[in-house]
Motif scaffolding. Sequence first.
Motif: not given
Length: 90
Positions: A15-16, A19, A22-23, A45, A48-49, A52, A56
Amino acid sequence: MNTALTALWASIVRTLVPIIVGAVVAFLVGRGITLDPEFEPLLGSALTLAFSGLYYVAVRILETYVTPKLGWLLGLAKSPVVYSKGKHAT
């Protein structure tokens, strides 16, 4: 580590990693864009969303349909199988 803890750790890592990717991508994309200071955090934000999620989904598709070895792009090559009590890892 016991099976449940191993599965928990695998799910956290998987999961991380998207993220973080993406960041980083959002930061690199946003570097050349001059914006209103109030809007800049919102764009960061949102990017990033978006990145990410896309990262994924792309890696999971590649991992599922091309080769499970591509799971390393999510931090671990094997997706976690055990998420609940009583299940056994395969």
